[in-house]
Design a protein around this motif. Structure first.
Motif, PDB file in Angstrom:
ATOM      1  N   ALA A  36       0.823  -1.210   0.000  1.00 33.95           N
ATOM      2  CA  ALA A  36       0.000   0.000   0.000  1.00 33.95           C
ATOM      3  C   ALA A  36       0.856   1.259   0.000  1.00 33.95           C
ATOM      4  CB  ALA A  36      -0.911  -0.004   1.233  1.00 33.95           C
ATOM      5  N   GLU A  37       0.311   2.304  -0.583  1.00 36.27           N
ATOM      6  CA  GLU A  37       1.031   3.555  -0.740  1.00 36.27           C
ATOM      7  C   GLU A  37       1.567   4.087   0.585  1.00 36.27           C
ATOM      8  OE1 GLU A  37      -0.671   7.851  -1.609  1.00 36.27           O
ATOM      9  OE2 GLU A  37      -0.692   6.648  -3.450  1.00 36.27           O
ATOM     10  N   ARG A  38       0.717   4.106   1.594  1.00 39.37           N
ATOM     11  CA  ARG A  38       1.159   4.656   2.882  1.00 39.37           C
ATOM     12  C   ARG A  38       2.251   3.802   3.510  1.00 39.37           C
ATOM     13  NH1 ARG A  38      -3.871   2.497   3.793  1.00 39.37           N
ATOM     14  NH2 ARG A  38      -3.997   0.774   5.306  1.00 39.37           N
ATOM     15  N   ASP A  39       2.193   2.483   3.281  1.00 35.03           N
ATOM     16  CA  ASP A  39       3.203   1.602   3.861  1.00 35.03           C
ATOM     17  C   ASP A  39       4.542   1.758   3.148  1.00 35.03           C
ATOM     18  OD1 ASP A  39       1.371   0.593   5.691  1.00 35.03           O
ATOM     19  OD2 ASP A  39       0.715  -0.997   4.325  1.00 35.03           O
ATOM     20  N   LEU A  40       4.492   1.959   1.829  1.00 34.06           N
ATOM     21  CA  LEU A  40       5.730   2.208   1.100  1.00 34.06           C
ATOM     22  C   LEU A  40       6.356   3.531   1.535  1.00 34.06           C
ATOM     23  CD1 LEU A  40       4.757   1.085  -2.519  1.00 34.06           C
ATOM     24  CD2 LEU A  40       6.452   0.005  -1.027  1.00 34.06           C
ATOM     25  N   ALA A  41       5.533   4.535   1.727  1.00 30.67           N
ATOM     26  CA  ALA A  41       6.035   5.833   2.177  1.00 30.67           C
ATOM     27  C   ALA A  41       6.724   5.693   3.530  1.00 30.67           C
ATOM     28  CB  ALA A  41       4.893   6.838   2.251  1.00 30.67           C
ATOM     29  N   ALA A  42       6.129   4.905   4.423  1.00 27.93           N
ATOM     30  CA  ALA A  42       6.720   4.703   5.751  1.00 27.93           C
ATOM     31  C   ALA A  42       7.987   3.862   5.675  1.00 27.93           C
ATOM     32  CB  ALA A  42       5.702   4.034   6.670  1.00 27.93           C
ATOM     33  N   GLU A  43       7.967   2.832   4.830  1.00 32.72           N
ATOM     34  CA  GLU A  43       9.125   1.934   4.720  1.00 32.72           C
ATOM     35  C   GLU A  43      10.374   2.669   4.245  1.00 32.72           C
ATOM     36  OE1 GLU A  43      10.579  -2.046   2.226  1.00 32.72           O
ATOM     37  OE2 GLU A  43       8.524  -1.300   1.999  1.00 32.72           O
ATOM     38  N   PHE A  44      10.219   3.542   3.265  1.00 29.38           N
ATOM     39  CA  PHE A  44      11.378   4.202   2.682  1.00 29.38           C
ATOM     40  C   PHE A  44      11.580   5.631   3.176  1.00 29.38           C
ATOM     41  CE2 PHE A  44      10.302   0.900  -0.411  1.00 29.38           C
ATOM     42  CZ  PHE A  44      11.537   0.255  -0.503  1.00 29.38           C
ATOM     43  N   GLY A  45      10.686   6.105   4.038  1.00 28.19           N
ATOM     44  CA  GLY A  45      10.854   7.435   4.578  1.00 28.19           C
ATOM     45  C   GLY A  45      10.675   8.536   3.564  1.00 28.19           C
ATOM     46  N   VAL A  46       9.685   8.372   2.670  1.00 31.37           N
ATOM     47  CA  VAL A  46       9.422   9.366   1.630  1.00 31.37           C
ATOM     48  C   VAL A  46       7.968   9.810   1.727  1.00 31.37           C
ATOM     49  CG1 VAL A  46      11.155   8.341   0.110  1.00 31.37           C
ATOM     50  CG2 VAL A  46       8.758   7.627  -0.086  1.00 31.37           C
ATOM     51  N   ASN A  47       7.616  10.867   0.993  1.00 33.73           N
ATOM     52  CA  ASN A  47       6.225  11.295   0.996  1.00 33.73           C
ATOM     53  C   ASN A  47       5.412  10.480  -0.004  1.00 33.73           C
ATOM     54  OD1 ASN A  47       6.373  12.584  -1.648  1.00 33.73           O
ATOM     55  ND2 ASN A  47       7.532  14.219  -0.634  1.00 33.73           N
ATOM     56  N   ARG A  48       4.103  10.564   0.117  1.00 31.18           N
ATOM     57  CA  ARG A  48       3.236   9.732  -0.720  1.00 31.18           C
ATOM     58  C   ARG A  48       3.217  10.194  -2.172  1.00 31.18           C
ATOM     59  NH1 ARG A  48      -1.988   8.148   2.971  1.00 31.18           N
ATOM     60  NH2 ARG A  48      -2.474   6.971   1.069  1.00 31.18           N
ATOM     61  N   HIS A  49       3.544  11.445  -2.407  1.00 28.89           N
ATOM     62  CA  HIS A  49       3.631  11.917  -3.790  1.00 28.89           C
ATOM     63  C   HIS A  49       4.733  11.159  -4.537  1.00 28.89           C
ATOM     64  CE1 HIS A  49       3.664  14.586  -7.253  1.00 28.89           C
ATOM     65  NE2 HIS A  49       4.978  14.724  -7.095  1.00 28.89           N
ATOM     66  N   ALA A  50       5.876  10.950  -3.882  1.00 31.40           N
ATOM     67  CA  ALA A  50       6.976  10.213  -4.500  1.00 31.40           C
ATOM     68  C   ALA A  50       6.553   8.784  -4.799  1.00 31.40           C
ATOM     69  CB  ALA A  50       8.201  10.229  -3.587  1.00 31.40           C
ATOM     70  N   VAL A  51       5.790   8.186  -3.907  1.00 36.45           N
ATOM     71  CA  VAL A  51       5.301   6.829  -4.114  1.00 36.45           C
ATOM     72  C   VAL A  51       4.379   6.781  -5.326  1.00 36.45           C
ATOM     73  CG1 VAL A  51       3.946   4.940  -3.136  1.00 36.45           C
ATOM     74  CG2 VAL A  51       5.528   6.224  -1.678  1.00 36.45           C
ATOM     75  N   ARG A  52       3.463   7.746  -5.416  1.00 36.70           N
ATOM     76  CA  ARG A  52       2.519   7.767  -6.541  1.00 36.70           C
ATOM     77  C   ARG A  52       3.256   7.917  -7.871  1.00 36.70           C
ATOM     78  NH1 ARG A  52      -0.813  10.485  -2.723  1.00 36.70           N
ATOM     79  NH2 ARG A  52       0.065  12.514  -3.322  1.00 36.70           N
TER      80      ARG A  52
END
Length: 242
Positions: A36-52
């Motif tokens: 999930a987007e929020r979990d990837l953001a937390a895992e790598f320490g980035v914002n959700r825009h970068a994930v998207r």
């Protein structure tokens, strides 16, 4: 949570590369849901825009499918991805795979080159045929520097591929000889047998000029295939030798 963190510059590019490599290595299997987007953001320490942005690039590469409900599913890249993925694979350091991209590229090069020579013999103008013969004659007097021969070889083959009047082959040729396509740039010393085959170049040029389609195809395949076994020994089956 992984200890790996993303550098602050080009965050989405770095995240795309990491997720792409997970898909290509099989860590994310076809049919499974992407984290999930929020979990990837937390895992790598980035914002959700970068994930998207990273997920969008995965989708464009044919690696994932995003449903209308927002769920992202991993696809079988062998069925969905295109040749542009080969460029990414060529630039991927440390990705362990069960295939050898250099061998695969050289096999594709030999196949495209052989058929391009056949079509060139059938379709090229007399002027182009004359240029191919002249370039082959000039090539025979080049060397012995292999890098110089490799550059001249590319220019000669461009005449043949352009003479085939097949735009798809021409675009593939451009990709294969692009500077950034590092996996396609087999060290010239491994291609020495092909590059130093002056008689093979002259023979192919003569066959094209004489409009011998089958002969040109066979000669081109024989010439280009010289580099395939040199760059890649026969692959053993999974599990090692019997």
């Amino acid at each position: 949570m992984t200890e790996q963190r993303i550098r602050r510059e080009a965050v989405s590019d770095q995240l795309f590369t990491l997720l792409r490599d997970r898909v290509l290595s099989g860590a994310l299997a076809p049919g499974t849901a992407l984290t999930a987007e929020r979990d990837l953001a937390a895992e790598f320490g980035v914002n959700r825009h970068a994930v998207r942005e990273a997920v969008k690039r995965l989708q464009q590469a044919g690696l994932v499918e995003v449903s209308h409900g927002g769920r992202t599913r991993v696809l079988d890249w062998r069925r969905r991805a295109g040749l542009d993925l080969a460029l990414q694979l060529a630039q991927s350091d440390g990705l362990s795979t069960s295939y050898d991209l250099s061998r695969d590229i050289l096999e594709m090069r030999a196949s495209i080159g052989a058929d391009a020579a056949r079509l060139c013999a059938a379709r090229c103008t007399e002027r182009t045929a004359s240029e191919i013969v002249g370039a082959a004659a000039a090539y025979a007097h080049r060397g012995p520097d292999l890098a110089d021969l490799a550059a001249a070889d590319v220019a000669w083959w461009r005449l043949i591929v352009e003479g085939s009047e097949n735009i798809a082959y021409l675009l593939a040729f451009n990709t294969l000889v692009a500077d950034r396509f590092t996996a396609g740039e087999v060290p010239v010393e491994l291609r020495a047998t092909e590059l130093l085959d002056m008689a093979g170049h002259m023979k192919l040029a003569a066959l094209i000029a004489s409009r011998d389609e089958k002969g040109a195809e066979a000669a081109a395949r024989a010439l280009l295939a010289r580099s395939v076994p040199a760059a890649h020994p026969t692959r053993e089956p999974e599990g090692g030798p019997a």
